[in-house]
Design a protein around this motif. Structure first.
Motif, PDB file in Angstrom:
ATOM      1  N   UNK A  77      12.103   2.303 -12.478  1.00  0.00           N
ATOM      2  CA  UNK A  77      11.303   2.250 -11.220  1.00  0.00           C
ATOM      3  C   UNK A  77      12.036   2.764 -10.126  1.00  0.00           C
ATOM      4  N   UNK A  78      13.604   2.556  -9.869  1.00  0.00           N
ATOM      5  CA  UNK A  78      14.426   3.086  -8.887  1.00  0.00           C
ATOM      6  C   UNK A  78      14.179   4.401  -8.687  1.00  0.00           C
ATOM      7  N   UNK A  79      14.122   4.847  -7.438  1.00  0.00           N
ATOM      8  CA  UNK A  79      13.867   6.199  -6.985  1.00  0.00           C
ATOM      9  C   UNK A  79      15.192   6.958  -7.118  1.00  0.00           C
ATOM     10  N   UNK A  80      15.125   8.454  -6.600  1.00  0.00           N
ATOM     11  CA  UNK A  80      16.310   9.249  -6.786  1.00  0.00           C
ATOM     12  C   UNK A  80      17.624   8.419  -5.914  1.00  0.00           C
ATOM     13  N   UNK A  81      18.674   8.395  -6.264  1.00  0.00           N
ATOM     14  CA  UNK A  81      19.973   7.776  -5.816  1.00  0.00           C
ATOM     15  C   UNK A  81      19.620   6.122  -5.613  1.00  0.00           C
ATOM     16  N   UNK A  82      19.008   5.699  -6.379  1.00  0.00           N
ATOM     17  CA  UNK A  82      18.604   4.346  -6.255  1.00  0.00           C
ATOM     18  C   UNK A  82      19.904   3.607  -6.651  1.00  0.00           C
ATOM     19  N   UNK A  83      19.788   2.270  -6.343  1.00  0.00           N
ATOM     20  CA  UNK A  83      21.131   1.345  -6.700  1.00  0.00           C
ATOM     21  C   UNK A  83      20.644   0.196  -7.167  1.00  0.00           C
ATOM     22  N   UNK A  84      21.274  -0.503  -8.077  1.00  0.00           N
ATOM     23  CA  UNK A  84      21.069  -1.826  -8.678  1.00  0.00           C
ATOM     24  C   UNK A  84      22.566  -2.534  -8.925  1.00  0.00           C
ATOM     25  N   UNK A  85      22.437  -3.917  -8.704  1.00  0.00           N
ATOM     26  CA  UNK A  85      23.520  -4.710  -8.836  1.00  0.00           C
ATOM     27  C   UNK A  85      23.160  -5.724  -9.753  1.00  0.00           C
ATOM     28  N   UNK A  86      24.118  -6.046 -10.794  1.00  0.00           N
ATOM     29  CA  UNK A  86      23.608  -7.151 -11.690  1.00  0.00           C
ATOM     30  C   UNK A  86      24.641  -8.354 -11.285  1.00  0.00           C
ATOM     31  N   UNK A  87      23.829  -9.516 -11.506  1.00  0.00           N
ATOM     32  CA  UNK A  87      24.342 -10.576 -11.040  1.00  0.00           C
ATOM     33  C   UNK A  87      24.904 -11.402 -12.408  1.00  0.00           C
TER      34      UNK A  87
END
Length: 287
Positions: free
Chosen positions: A187-197
């Motif tokens: 679902x993240x858009x272009x150049x989206x970023x995610x952090x894993x806790x």
């Protein structure tokens, strides 16, 4: 120092099960967050790597912060670990910016409750995710811009995008569920970023390089203990969180309390999905 209250976290449960991403040697005493009195009578919040489930605890002076008078013992305890994690997931790992849209899963957990509020205070749009009406209502009450039920993960990525109604900039992963993780990344858009806790997720699955490359997306990990040596980062976050709570700008989650000797029951309640925060108190501070 003498313990007043110790918080119970998902990491404690995972450690006890030896299902944490870092294996432990047994026996050990769980607990990483506490409120207590120092020998000179100051009321402080503190962190340990483990061992907070005790009546007396040794804590590094550099990991102690005085608690504002406006907060009672349990309010301060409910803020200490989960508030720090939420703050650093958003501001240290993701470096969120005003007007960004962010996905926050497990929104009725203590970390999720703080992350939702802190993201809103930073001017972000929040897509809150959780399972069931009760937990989703908690997110609505915190003014999440949209909510998504991930009880059924079929078509979840499309439902997240529909709820967002536009570009999704950032996301937190802290459920440990492979399907939820994959849908969130999709679902993240272009150049989206995610952090894993790392403190709340036992997920150990592989990440597809194609999923990252085709959308120019990025993923980073976060675990609080390495920041214990960064006194500036820890101190600034703790001071800010306490000040926000003291003036009512940051609400603590609903919490329930157990006597210290009933830690097993507290772990069972958390594992069963209790929303909010669970706190252990020694008998002399049972009020």
């Amino acid at each position: 120092m003498t313990l007043i209250a110790a918080g119970v976290s998902t990491a404690d449960v995972l450690m006890r099960e030896n299902n944490y991403f870092r294996l432990l040697e047994f026996p050990f005493v769980p607990g990483r967050e506490l409120i207590g009195f120092t020998q000179d009578g100051r009321r402080v919040a503190g962190f340990t790597s483990e061992g907070a489930y005790a009546e007396k605890v040794a804590v590094r002076r550099s990991l102690l912060w005085e608690v504002p008078d406006e907060l009672d013992h349990d309010e301060a305890c409910a803020l200490t670990l989960d508030g720090q994690i939420a703050w650093h997931l958003l501001h240290t790992a993701l470096a969120i910016r005003k007007h960004e849209t962010i996905i926050i899963p497990n929104a009725a957990s203590a970390v999720g409750i703080y992350a939702t509020q802190l993201a809103k205070l930073a001017g972000c749009r929040v897509i809150a995710m959780d399972s069931g009406d009760l937990r989703l209502q908690i997110a609505r009450d915190l003014k999440a811009d949209a909510v998504v039920d991930y009880t059924d993960t079929e078509g979840l990525a499309d439902r997240i995008r529909e709820a967002a109604g536009g570009h999704i900039d950032a996301a937190i992963d802290m459920t440990g569920d492979e399907a939820i993780f994959a849908a969130t990344l999709d679902a993240l858009g272009f150049r989206g970023r995610m952090v894993i806790d790392g403190s709340s997720s036992p997920r150990k699955g592989a990440i597809s390089r194609d999923a990252l490359v085709t959308g120019s997306k990025s993923i980073c990990g976060f675990w609080l203990p390495p920041l214990f040596n960064d006194l500036h980062a820890m101190g600034n976050a703790m001071q800010t969180i306490f000040e926000m709570a003291a003036i009512g700008a940051l609400k603590t989650p609903e919490y329930t309390r157990y006597p210290l000797e009933q830690a097993e029951s507290a772990h069972r309640a958390l594992a069963a999905g209790f929303p909010g925060k669970i706190i252990l108190n020694p008998r002399q501070y049972w009020y």
